[in-house]
Design a protein around this motif. Structure first.
Motif, PDB file in Angstrom:
ATOM      1  N   TYR A   1       0.850  -1.186   0.000  1.00  0.00           N
ATOM      2  CA  TYR A   1       0.000   0.000   0.000  1.00  0.00           C
ATOM      3  C   TYR A   1       0.886   1.236   0.000  1.00  0.00           C
ATOM      4  O   TYR A   1       1.813   1.341   0.799  1.00  0.00           O
ATOM      5  N   THR A   2       0.611   2.158  -0.923  1.00  0.00           N
ATOM      6  CA  THR A   2       1.364   3.410  -0.990  1.00  0.00           C
ATOM      7  C   THR A   2       0.393   4.581  -0.822  1.00  0.00           C
ATOM      8  O   THR A   2      -0.825   4.389  -0.754  1.00  0.00           O
ATOM      9  N   THR A   3       0.952   5.791  -0.806  1.00  0.00           N
ATOM     10  CA  THR A   3       0.107   6.978  -0.705  1.00  0.00           C
ATOM     11  C   THR A   3      -0.727   7.180  -1.963  1.00  0.00           C
ATOM     12  O   THR A   3      -1.716   7.915  -1.939  1.00  0.00           O
ATOM     13  N   GLY A   4      -0.347   6.539  -3.045  1.00  0.00           N
ATOM     14  CA  GLY A   4      -1.103   6.655  -4.294  1.00  0.00           C
ATOM     15  C   GLY A   4      -2.112   5.539  -4.451  1.00  0.00           C
ATOM     16  O   GLY A   4      -3.318   5.749  -4.392  1.00  0.00           O
ATOM     17  N   VAL A   5      -1.626   4.332  -4.646  1.00  0.00           N
ATOM     18  CA  VAL A   5      -2.467   3.157  -4.912  1.00  0.00           C
ATOM     19  C   VAL A   5      -1.708   1.927  -4.431  1.00  0.00           C
ATOM     20  O   VAL A   5      -0.609   2.030  -3.885  1.00  0.00           O
ATOM     21  N   LEU A   6      -2.275   0.757  -4.667  1.00  0.00           N
ATOM     22  CA  LEU A   6      -1.511  -0.472  -4.472  1.00  0.00           C
ATOM     23  C   LEU A   6      -0.433  -0.513  -5.545  1.00  0.00           C
ATOM     24  O   LEU A   6      -0.710  -0.239  -6.719  1.00  0.00           O
ATOM     25  N   GLU A   7       0.807  -0.836  -5.156  1.00  0.00           N
ATOM     26  CA  GLU A   7       1.897  -0.873  -6.127  1.00  0.00           C
ATOM     27  C   GLU A   7       2.719  -2.140  -5.954  1.00  0.00           C
ATOM     28  O   GLU A   7       2.825  -2.700  -4.869  1.00  0.00           O
ATOM     29  N   MET A   8       3.335  -2.556  -7.045  1.00  0.00           N
ATOM     30  CA  MET A   8       4.120  -3.772  -7.083  1.00  0.00           C
ATOM     31  C   MET A   8       5.426  -3.625  -6.304  1.00  0.00           C
ATOM     32  O   MET A   8       6.081  -2.596  -6.377  1.00  0.00           O
ATOM     33  N   THR A   9       5.786  -4.693  -5.573  1.00  0.00           N
ATOM     34  CA  THR A   9       7.072  -4.727  -4.875  1.00  0.00           C
ATOM     35  C   THR A   9       7.946  -5.900  -5.312  1.00  0.00           C
ATOM     36  O   THR A   9       9.149  -5.901  -5.073  1.00  0.00           O
ATOM     37  N   ARG A  10       7.340  -6.908  -5.918  1.00  0.00           N
ATOM     38  CA  ARG A  10       8.116  -8.037  -6.449  1.00  0.00           C
ATOM     39  C   ARG A  10       7.332  -8.687  -7.578  1.00  0.00           C
ATOM     40  O   ARG A  10       6.116  -8.784  -7.518  1.00  0.00           O
ATOM     41  N   VAL A  11       8.060  -9.155  -8.587  1.00  0.00           N
ATOM     42  CA  VAL A  11       7.445  -9.891  -9.689  1.00  0.00           C
ATOM     43  C   VAL A  11       8.286 -11.133  -9.953  1.00  0.00           C
ATOM     44  O   VAL A  11       9.517 -11.085  -9.899  1.00  0.00           O
TER      45      VAL A  11
ATOM     46  N   LEU B   1       5.263   6.830  -1.985  1.00  0.00           N
ATOM     47  CA  LEU B   1       5.719   6.495  -0.631  1.00  0.00           C
ATOM     48  C   LEU B   1       4.930   5.310  -0.086  1.00  0.00           C
ATOM     49  O   LEU B   1       3.695   5.299  -0.132  1.00  0.00           O
ATOM     50  N   ILE B   2       5.634   4.323   0.439  1.00  0.00           N
ATOM     51  CA  ILE B   2       4.983   3.134   0.996  1.00  0.00           C
ATOM     52  C   ILE B   2       4.449   3.448   2.387  1.00  0.00           C
ATOM     53  O   ILE B   2       5.160   3.985   3.236  1.00  0.00           O
ATOM     54  N   ILE B   3       3.181   3.092   2.616  1.00  0.00           N
ATOM     55  CA  ILE B   3       2.596   3.281   3.942  1.00  0.00           C
ATOM     56  C   ILE B   3       2.366   1.948   4.656  1.00  0.00           C
ATOM     57  O   ILE B   3       2.241   1.911   5.868  1.00  0.00           O
ATOM     58  N   ASP B   4       2.319   0.851   3.904  1.00  0.00           N
ATOM     59  CA  ASP B   4       2.180  -0.485   4.496  1.00  0.00           C
ATOM     60  C   ASP B   4       2.826  -1.489   3.549  1.00  0.00           C
ATOM     61  O   ASP B   4       2.364  -1.668   2.417  1.00  0.00           O
ATOM     62  N   TYR B   5       3.876  -2.141   4.019  1.00  0.00           N
ATOM     63  CA  TYR B   5       4.592  -3.115   3.191  1.00  0.00           C
ATOM     64  C   TYR B   5       3.807  -4.410   3.009  1.00  0.00           C
ATOM     65  O   TYR B   5       4.155  -5.230   2.182  1.00  0.00           O
ATOM     66  N   ASN B   6       2.740  -4.588   3.807  1.00  0.00           N
ATOM     67  CA  ASN B   6       1.928  -5.800   3.723  1.00  0.00           C
ATOM     68  C   ASN B   6       2.771  -7.040   4.036  1.00  0.00           C
ATOM     69  O   ASN B   6       2.538  -8.123   3.487  1.00  0.00           O
ATOM     70  N   THR B   7       3.746  -6.870   4.907  1.00  0.00           N
ATOM     71  CA  THR B   7       4.731  -7.914   5.217  1.00  0.00           C
ATOM     72  C   THR B   7       4.086  -9.200   5.712  1.00  0.00           C
ATOM     73  O   THR B   7       4.511 -10.289   5.320  1.00  0.00           O
ATOM     74  N   ARG B   8       3.075  -9.101   6.526  1.00  0.00           N
ATOM     75  CA  ARG B   8       2.495 -10.323   7.105  1.00  0.00           C
ATOM     76  C   ARG B   8       1.906 -11.248   6.049  1.00  0.00           C
ATOM     77  O   ARG B   8       1.810 -12.446   6.253  1.00  0.00           O
ATOM     78  N   PHE B   9       1.513 -10.691   4.906  1.00  0.00           N
ATOM     79  CA  PHE B   9       0.956 -11.507   3.826  1.00  0.00           C
ATOM     80  C   PHE B   9       1.939 -11.730   2.693  1.00  0.00           C
ATOM     81  O   PHE B   9       1.920 -12.769   2.033  1.00  0.00           O
TER      82      PHE B   9
END
Length: 90
Positions: A21-31, A51-59
């Motif tokens: 999750y970023t300040t804009g939209v959901l964005e890719m972190t790995r492919v 800017l990343i607001i949640d890395y979604n690390t737990r998932f």
């Protein structure tokens, strides 16, 4: 990465990606792209534009440290995938 439909090889691949999750939209972190034998054909971490607001690390398992020095953008990934997979390959 040549396909040969006569032999039953249609050049089938699977693409998976992770998002944050970023300040804009959901964005890719790995492919990741794998072939039919489950071998990795392409894999890259990706630096989001916003800017990343949640890395979604737990998932997703991606952490701030994982992306700290990443400079690859989604445009870089698109260019790499277009070089690997295009309509001109037989």
């Amino acid at each position: 990465m040549e396909s040969d439909p006569r032999s039953g090889d249609y050049g089938v691949y699977n693409l998976d990606y992770e998002m944050c999750y970023t300040t804009g939209v959901l964005e890719m972190t790995r492919v990741t792209v794998i072939d039919r034998e489950l071998d990795t054909v392409y894999e890259s971490l990706v630096k989001p534009k916003n800017l990343i607001i949640d890395y979604n690390t737990r998932f997703r398992g991606i952490t701030e440290d994982d992306l700290k020095h990443v400079v690859t953008t989604v445009l870089d990934v698109q260019a790499a995938l277009l070089a690997l997979f295009n309509e001109k390959q037989s």
